[in-house]
Design a protein around this motif. Sequence first.
Motif, PDB file in Angstrom:
ATOM      1  N   MET A  10       0.834  -1.210   0.000  1.00 40.62           N
ATOM      2  CA  MET A  10       0.000   0.000   0.000  1.00 40.62           C
ATOM      3  C   MET A  10       0.869   1.260   0.000  1.00 40.62           C
ATOM      4  O   MET A  10       0.624   2.216  -0.737  1.00 40.62           O
ATOM      5  CB  MET A  10      -0.923   0.018   1.233  1.00 40.62           C
ATOM      6  N   LYS A  13       2.345   1.710  -3.301  1.00 42.96           N
ATOM      7  CA  LYS A  13       1.342   2.190  -4.253  1.00 42.96           C
ATOM      8  C   LYS A  13       1.152   3.689  -4.099  1.00 42.96           C
ATOM      9  O   LYS A  13       1.146   4.438  -5.064  1.00 42.96           O
ATOM     10  CB  LYS A  13       0.010   1.472  -3.995  1.00 42.96           C
ATOM     11  N   ASN A  14       0.981   4.105  -2.813  1.00 39.21           N
ATOM     12  CA  ASN A  14       0.783   5.535  -2.533  1.00 39.21           C
ATOM     13  C   ASN A  14       1.958   6.356  -3.017  1.00 39.21           C
ATOM     14  O   ASN A  14       1.798   7.426  -3.586  1.00 39.21           O
ATOM     15  CB  ASN A  14       0.595   5.764  -1.028  1.00 39.21           C
ATOM     16  N   ASN A  16       4.030   5.569  -5.378  1.00 39.87           N
ATOM     17  CA  ASN A  16       4.039   5.628  -6.837  1.00 39.87           C
ATOM     18  C   ASN A  16       2.993   6.583  -7.388  1.00 39.87           C
ATOM     19  O   ASN A  16       3.258   7.317  -8.331  1.00 39.87           O
ATOM     20  CB  ASN A  16       3.828   4.226  -7.414  1.00 39.87           C
ATOM     21  N   ILE A  17       1.806   6.566  -6.790  1.00 40.97           N
ATOM     22  CA  ILE A  17       0.753   7.493  -7.254  1.00 40.97           C
ATOM     23  C   ILE A  17       1.216   8.937  -7.039  1.00 40.97           C
ATOM     24  O   ILE A  17       1.034   9.794  -7.900  1.00 40.97           O
ATOM     25  CB  ILE A  17      -0.587   7.203  -6.535  1.00 40.97           C
ATOM     26  N   GLU A  18       1.843   9.152  -5.897  1.00 39.10           N
ATOM     27  CA  GLU A  18       2.364  10.496  -5.597  1.00 39.10           C
ATOM     28  C   GLU A  18       3.379  10.929  -6.655  1.00 39.10           C
ATOM     29  O   GLU A  18       3.378  12.070  -7.103  1.00 39.10           O
ATOM     30  CB  GLU A  18       3.016  10.486  -4.220  1.00 39.10           C
ATOM     31  N   ILE A  20       3.526   9.885  -9.731  1.00 38.18           N
ATOM     32  CA  ILE A  20       2.806  10.162 -10.991  1.00 38.18           C
ATOM     33  C   ILE A  20       2.210  11.561 -10.933  1.00 38.18           C
ATOM     34  O   ILE A  20       2.349  12.363 -11.856  1.00 38.18           O
ATOM     35  CB  ILE A  20       1.678   9.115 -11.220  1.00 38.18           C
ATOM     36  N   ILE A  21       1.564  11.857  -9.793  1.00 39.03           N
ATOM     37  CA  ILE A  21       0.929  13.167  -9.644  1.00 39.03           C
ATOM     38  C   ILE A  21       1.969  14.283  -9.749  1.00 39.03           C
ATOM     39  O   ILE A  21       1.765  15.266 -10.461  1.00 39.03           O
ATOM     40  CB  ILE A  21       0.141  13.224  -8.312  1.00 39.03           C
ATOM     41  N   GLU A  22       3.088  14.085  -9.076  1.00 37.97           N
ATOM     42  CA  GLU A  22       4.134  15.119  -9.129  1.00 37.97           C
ATOM     43  C   GLU A  22       4.648  15.323 -10.554  1.00 37.97           C
ATOM     44  O   GLU A  22       4.845  16.458 -10.986  1.00 37.97           O
ATOM     45  CB  GLU A  22       5.293  14.739  -8.196  1.00 37.97           C
ATOM     46  N   LYS A  24       3.050  14.725 -13.299  1.00 37.08           N
ATOM     47  CA  LYS A  24       1.993  15.351 -14.107  1.00 37.08           C
ATOM     48  C   LYS A  24       1.899  16.844 -13.794  1.00 37.08           C
ATOM     49  O   LYS A  24       1.688  17.665 -14.686  1.00 37.08           O
ATOM     50  CB  LYS A  24       0.630  14.678 -13.838  1.00 37.08           C
ATOM     51  N   ILE A  25       2.042  17.175 -12.506  1.00 33.74           N
ATOM     52  CA  ILE A  25       2.010  18.594 -12.105  1.00 33.74           C
ATOM     53  C   ILE A  25       3.142  19.339 -12.809  1.00 33.74           C
ATOM     54  O   ILE A  25       2.946  20.415 -13.363  1.00 33.74           O
ATOM     55  CB  ILE A  25       2.127  18.731 -10.557  1.00 33.74           C
ATOM     56  N   LYS A  26       4.334  18.740 -12.787  1.00 32.69           N
ATOM     57  CA  LYS A  26       5.495  19.381 -13.416  1.00 32.69           C
ATOM     58  C   LYS A  26       5.248  19.626 -14.908  1.00 32.69           C
ATOM     59  O   LYS A  26       5.525  20.699 -15.418  1.00 32.69           O
ATOM     60  CB  LYS A  26       6.746  18.505 -13.247  1.00 32.69           C
TER      61      LYS A  26
END
Lengths: 154, 219
Positions: A10, A13-14, A16-18, A20-22, A24-26
């Motif tokens: 878990m 996973k968290n 990795n999602i973080e 991805i989000i970072e 994408k934000i960049k």
Amino acid sequence: MYNTFNTLIMENKNFNIEKIIESKIKIQLFETSPPEVEEKIMEKVELAEKFQIEDVKANRLVKKITLFVIGFLGLITLVISYFLIQPAEETVQKTIIDNIFIDINNTGLRFLEILGFKFSFEYFFYGAIILILVILFGSLDRIIIKRAPSKFQK
Amino acid sequence: MNQETDIIAIKKISEGDTEAFREIVNTYKDKAYSLTYRILKNKDDTNDSLQDAFFKIYSLIKEKKFEYKSKFSTYIYTVVYNTAIDNYRRLYSRKLNIVSININEYNYRDGDELTKNFKYESKAGITETTYAADDKLSTEEKHREQEINSIVSEYLNSIPINYSLILNLFYINEMSIKEISELLKIPEGTIKNRIFRAKEKLKEILLKRFKEEELMEYV
């Protein structure tokens, strides 16, 4: 054991999602500047550099001329003041001092006399001229320095 | 460019080498543009502000005002930020509020300000040609990626400047929490909190629309 393993998955996973989000934000925050921006900046800078070199040359010349003019004017003023004020000195000086600085001996200026300064109208006159010339020279200098940037600033 | 090459460039610029300054402009222009655009939200105003900022930077280097007390990049972004703020004040005749969040006390819920203006509508009709650049992904994956990008973009454009500016300074301009805190005059805790909340809200939005596994495909 299973719970620890599950928690690790878990957390991973968290994490990795973080990530991805970072990323994408960049990507989405990043804006590419239009190509003309660089050219416009460099145009401005090169113009400034050119003006600065010319300005230094102009500055030196104007300074020399100004110094000469000020020196010349100062000399004339001294000559005129010597011939014009000298005869009237006694009456003018006395009247002014009597009227304006009535209790001169009791004021703070008295200590200047004690220190050896002779209080006279002439000193005030020359002092004022020197002060005006210094201010004039100072402001001329500032005007010259300010002039160059205003030509390329919008 | 690293700190060493920056120092060499600074020395050259102070001696009047405009080409050295071109390198500086080239290195920082895009990130500086992103920062300015985040504040002014208008391309023409951003261009003008950026020109002013870089000209100021050039003049400051020439006058030997950069004292090597901070990273050169931080110094550049500080000038860029201050110029953009000045231009914002001049253009909109008001101060940019980056400290407090404008909320209605009665119906405010935590995170409301982040989604108040967020309206995302899935765009139909995305064609194959849109994905022509990347052949490795399947059409469905490409569609998903496109949608994620659109959501993130819409989200970042809709959140208050108090958040987007901090995200920009942190992720794009690569400034530390301490540097951002000094620049914006906001406590470090608030900066950390805003970055965390902005990310959490985006995660929440994305997880509402996609399964974790779908997002994980991009790792």
